[in-house]
Write a protein that holds these residues in place. Structure first.
Motif, PDB file in Angstrom:
ATOM      1  N   ILE A 162       0.714  -1.102  -0.079  1.00 11.90           N
ATOM      2  CA  ILE A 162       0.022  -0.158  -0.118  1.00 11.90           C
ATOM      3  C   ILE A 162       0.944   1.205   0.137  1.00 11.90           C
ATOM      4  O   ILE A 162       2.102   1.345   0.635  1.00 11.90           O
ATOM      5  CB  ILE A 162      -0.874  -0.015   1.244  1.00 11.90           C
ATOM      6  CG1 ILE A 162      -1.771  -1.073   1.227  1.00 11.90           C
ATOM      7  CG2 ILE A 162      -1.604   1.410   1.571  1.00 11.90           C
ATOM      8  CD1 ILE A 162      -2.906  -1.104   0.053  1.00 11.90           C
ATOM      9  N   ARG A 163       0.555   2.050  -0.883  1.00  9.95           N
ATOM     10  CA  ARG A 163       1.278   3.417  -0.819  1.00  9.95           C
ATOM     11  C   ARG A 163       0.443   4.641  -0.874  1.00  9.95           C
ATOM     12  O   ARG A 163      -0.682   4.488  -1.237  1.00  9.95           O
ATOM     13  CB  ARG A 163       2.321   3.497  -2.082  1.00  9.95           C
ATOM     14  CG  ARG A 163       3.112   2.269  -2.335  1.00  9.95           C
ATOM     15  CD  ARG A 163       4.185   2.576  -1.597  1.00  9.95           C
ATOM     16  NE  ARG A 163       5.229   1.383  -1.816  1.00  9.95           N
ATOM     17  CZ  ARG A 163       5.286   0.395  -1.367  1.00  9.95           C
ATOM     18  NH1 ARG A 163       4.394  -0.004  -0.187  1.00  9.95           N
ATOM     19  NH2 ARG A 163       6.296  -0.751  -1.497  1.00  9.95           N
ATOM     20  N   GLU A 164       1.003   5.818  -0.339  1.00 11.73           N
ATOM     21  CA  GLU A 164       0.222   6.822  -0.425  1.00 11.73           C
ATOM     22  C   GLU A 164       0.230   7.439  -1.904  1.00 11.73           C
ATOM     23  O   GLU A 164       0.970   7.080  -2.733  1.00 11.73           O
ATOM     24  CB  GLU A 164       1.390   7.988   0.280  1.00 11.73           C
ATOM     25  CG  GLU A 164       1.463   7.616   1.514  1.00 11.73           C
ATOM     26  CD  GLU A 164       2.438   8.695   2.636  1.00 11.73           C
ATOM     27  OE1 GLU A 164       3.009   9.644   1.917  1.00 11.73           O
ATOM     28  OE2 GLU A 164       2.265   8.656   3.737  1.00 11.73           O
ATOM     29  N   THR A 165      -0.754   8.073  -1.924  1.00 10.39           N
ATOM     30  CA  THR A 165      -1.061   8.721  -3.376  1.00 10.39           C
ATOM     31  C   THR A 165      -1.736  10.169  -3.329  1.00 10.39           C
ATOM     32  O   THR A 165      -2.379  10.585  -2.532  1.00 10.39           O
ATOM     33  CB  THR A 165      -1.974   7.903  -4.185  1.00 10.39           C
ATOM     34  OG1 THR A 165      -3.295   7.710  -3.358  1.00 10.39           O
ATOM     35  CG2 THR A 165      -1.568   6.555  -4.564  1.00 10.39           C
ATOM     36  N   ASN A 166      -1.074  10.841  -4.026  1.00 15.66           N
ATOM     37  CA  ASN A 166      -1.500  12.269  -4.598  1.00 15.66           C
ATOM     38  C   ASN A 166      -0.871  13.347  -3.594  1.00 15.66           C
ATOM     39  O   ASN A 166      -1.104  14.387  -4.139  1.00 15.66           O
ATOM     40  CB  ASN A 166      -3.331  12.430  -4.456  1.00 15.66           C
ATOM     41  CG  ASN A 166      -3.915  11.516  -5.208  1.00 15.66           C
ATOM     42  OD1 ASN A 166      -3.450  11.511  -6.472  1.00 15.66           O
ATOM     43  ND2 ASN A 166      -5.212  11.172  -4.968  1.00 15.66           N
ATOM     44  N   CYS A 167      -0.711  12.940  -2.521  1.00 17.43           N
ATOM     45  CA  CYS A 167       0.137  13.854  -1.436  1.00 17.43           C
ATOM     46  C   CYS A 167       0.802  12.968  -0.234  1.00 17.43           C
ATOM     47  O   CYS A 167       0.325  11.730  -0.023  1.00 17.43           O
ATOM     48  CB  CYS A 167      -0.573  14.937  -0.833  1.00 17.43           C
ATOM     49  SG  CYS A 167      -2.052  14.372   0.398  1.00 17.43           S
ATOM     50  N   GLU A 168       1.418  13.780   0.499  1.00 17.40           N
ATOM     51  CA  GLU A 168       2.041  12.981   1.714  1.00 17.40           C
ATOM     52  C   GLU A 168       0.720  12.735   2.716  1.00 17.40           C
ATOM     53  O   GLU A 168       0.085  13.475   2.931  1.00 17.40           O
ATOM     54  CB  GLU A 168       3.140  14.063   2.272  1.00 17.40           C
ATOM     55  CG  GLU A 168       4.082  13.187   3.461  1.00 17.40           C
ATOM     56  CD  GLU A 168       4.832  14.258   4.099  1.00 17.40           C
ATOM     57  OE1 GLU A 168       4.669  14.326   5.484  1.00 17.40           O
ATOM     58  OE2 GLU A 168       5.737  14.593   3.405  1.00 17.40           O
ATOM     59  N   ASN A 169       0.960  11.325   3.210  1.00 20.69           N
ATOM     60  CA  ASN A 169      -0.151  11.079   4.070  1.00 20.69           C
ATOM     61  C   ASN A 169      -1.583  10.961   3.538  1.00 20.69           C
ATOM     62  O   ASN A 169      -2.627  11.018   4.306  1.00 20.69           O
ATOM     63  CB  ASN A 169      -0.045  11.674   5.502  1.00 20.69           C
ATOM     64  CG  ASN A 169       1.140  11.676   6.053  1.00 20.69           C
ATOM     65  OD1 ASN A 169       1.801  10.621   6.073  1.00 20.69           O
ATOM     66  ND2 ASN A 169       1.756  12.727   6.772  1.00 20.69           N
ATOM     67  N   CYS A 170      -1.540  10.765   2.124  1.00 22.74           N
ATOM     68  CA  CYS A 170      -3.039  10.735   1.577  1.00 22.74           C
ATOM     69  C   CYS A 170      -3.149   9.427   0.817  1.00 22.74           C
ATOM     70  O   CYS A 170      -2.144   8.615   0.405  1.00 22.74           O
ATOM     71  CB  CYS A 170      -3.031  11.893   0.607  1.00 22.74           C
ATOM     72  SG  CYS A 170      -2.970  13.479   1.281  1.00 22.74           S
ATOM     73  N   GLY A 171      -4.355   9.058   0.267  1.00 30.31           N
ATOM     74  CA  GLY A 171      -4.679   7.986  -0.513  1.00 30.31           C
ATOM     75  C   GLY A 171      -5.862   7.269   0.022  1.00 30.31           C
ATOM     76  O   GLY A 171      -6.212   7.484   1.273  1.00 30.31           O
ATOM     77  N   VAL A 172      -6.446   6.545  -0.703  1.00 29.90           N
ATOM     78  CA  VAL A 172      -7.690   5.837  -0.353  1.00 29.90           C
ATOM     79  C   VAL A 172      -7.366   4.820   0.877  1.00 29.90           C
ATOM     80  O   VAL A 172      -8.040   4.880   1.924  1.00 29.90           O
ATOM     81  CB  VAL A 172      -8.187   5.068  -1.414  1.00 29.90           C
ATOM     82  CG1 VAL A 172      -9.391   4.057  -0.913  1.00 29.90           C
ATOM     83  CG2 VAL A 172      -8.394   5.942  -2.660  1.00 29.90           C
ATOM     84  N   ALA A 173      -6.192   3.906   0.922  1.00 32.93           N
ATOM     85  CA  ALA A 173      -6.229   3.019   2.079  1.00 32.93           C
ATOM     86  C   ALA A 173      -5.726   3.790   3.087  1.00 32.93           C
ATOM     87  O   ALA A 173      -6.050   3.649   4.298  1.00 32.93           O
ATOM     88  CB  ALA A 173      -4.898   2.203   1.674  1.00 32.93           C
ATOM     89  N   VAL A 174      -4.813   4.854   3.064  1.00 33.26           N
ATOM     90  CA  VAL A 174      -4.242   5.608   4.267  1.00 33.26           C
ATOM     91  C   VAL A 174      -5.481   6.296   4.949  1.00 33.26           C
ATOM     92  O   VAL A 174      -5.659   6.446   5.933  1.00 33.26           O
ATOM     93  CB  VAL A 174      -3.384   6.574   3.799  1.00 33.26           C
ATOM     94  CG1 VAL A 174      -2.945   7.627   4.799  1.00 33.26           C
ATOM     95  CG2 VAL A 174      -2.144   6.110   3.193  1.00 33.26           C
ATOM     96  N   LYS A 175      -6.456   7.088   4.128  1.00 34.35           N
ATOM     97  CA  LYS A 175      -7.596   7.519   4.522  1.00 34.35           C
ATOM     98  C   LYS A 175      -8.556   6.668   5.133  1.00 34.35           C
ATOM     99  O   LYS A 175      -9.024   6.874   6.421  1.00 34.35           O
ATOM    100  CB  LYS A 175      -8.625   8.228   3.418  1.00 34.35           C
ATOM    101  CG  LYS A 175      -9.494   8.934   3.891  1.00 34.35           C
ATOM    102  CD  LYS A 175     -10.630   9.550   2.627  1.00 34.35           C
ATOM    103  CE  LYS A 175     -11.784  10.260   2.972  1.00 34.35           C
ATOM    104  NZ  LYS A 175     -12.061  11.004   1.916  1.00 34.35           N
ATOM    105  N   GLY A 176      -8.407   5.301   4.833  1.00 32.68           N
ATOM    106  CA  GLY A 176      -9.206   4.231   5.430  1.00 32.68           C
ATOM    107  C   GLY A 176      -8.629   3.834   7.174  1.00 32.68           C
ATOM    108  O   GLY A 176      -9.425   3.729   7.972  1.00 32.68           O
TER     109      GLY A 176
END
Length: 164
Positions: free
Chosen positions: A37-51
């Motif tokens: 799983i990797r951050e996407t769009n910005c630091e500490n962002c992304g669908v999984a990170v948001k979850g």
């Protein structure tokens, strides 16, 4: 009849230590399934990170190593821990002296004067802990870009906590 008994003894609803073993293995499998799983769009962002963050009531973007640990426990059916703050994973009542699979570990940062990163012990390898960590990098930083399997020397670990 013996085959039925063997199947029951190895299942998740059997008596004794098998229940603990099954839950611990399930918990580790859940954490292991997130490697990559990797951050996407910005630091500490992304669908999984948001979850992971929303599981503990925090909006993205925010540091997420402890939220990931909490989310893994939640997915395995545990109500606790449920925090995004890594020091909160180490209350006195949960502290243990050594790592084993499923134990949460914390890394101390002198600049912060506290535990500033955490992970889940996957297995032991001599004097090293093979762990599953989030918001880290290949180099092992505390502000990385994803979920990685990390190898750390036991001396680099400040605290251990047992939530299983």
């Amino acid at each position: 009849m013996g085959i039925v008994w063997l199947a029951a003894a190895g299942s998740s609803w059997s008596f004794g230590r098998n229940i603990i073993s099954y839950e611990k293995n399930n918990f580790i499998e859940i954490a292991r399934s997130q490697i990559g799983i990797r951050e996407t769009n910005c630091e500490n962002c992304g669908v999984a990170v948001k979850g992971y963050l929303s599981y503990v009531g925090i909006k993205s973007p925010a540091p997420w190593c402890a939220a990931f640990v909490s989310w893994c426990f939640g997915q395995a059916g545990y109500a606790r821990p449920r925090t995004a703050w890594s020091p909160a994973l180490f209350p006195r009542s949960r502290l243990v002296t050594a790592a084993k699979p499923g134990i949460v570990y914390g890394i101390f940062f002198a600049s912060m004067k506290r535990i500033g990163h955490c992970g889940i012990t996957e297995r032991l390898q001599g004097d090293f802990i093979v762990g599953l960590e989030a918001n880290t990098s290949l180099a092992g930083s505390r502000e990385g870009d994803g979920v990685y399997r990390k190898v750390r020397h036991k001396r680099s670990i400040h605290r251990y906590a047992d939530w299983l």
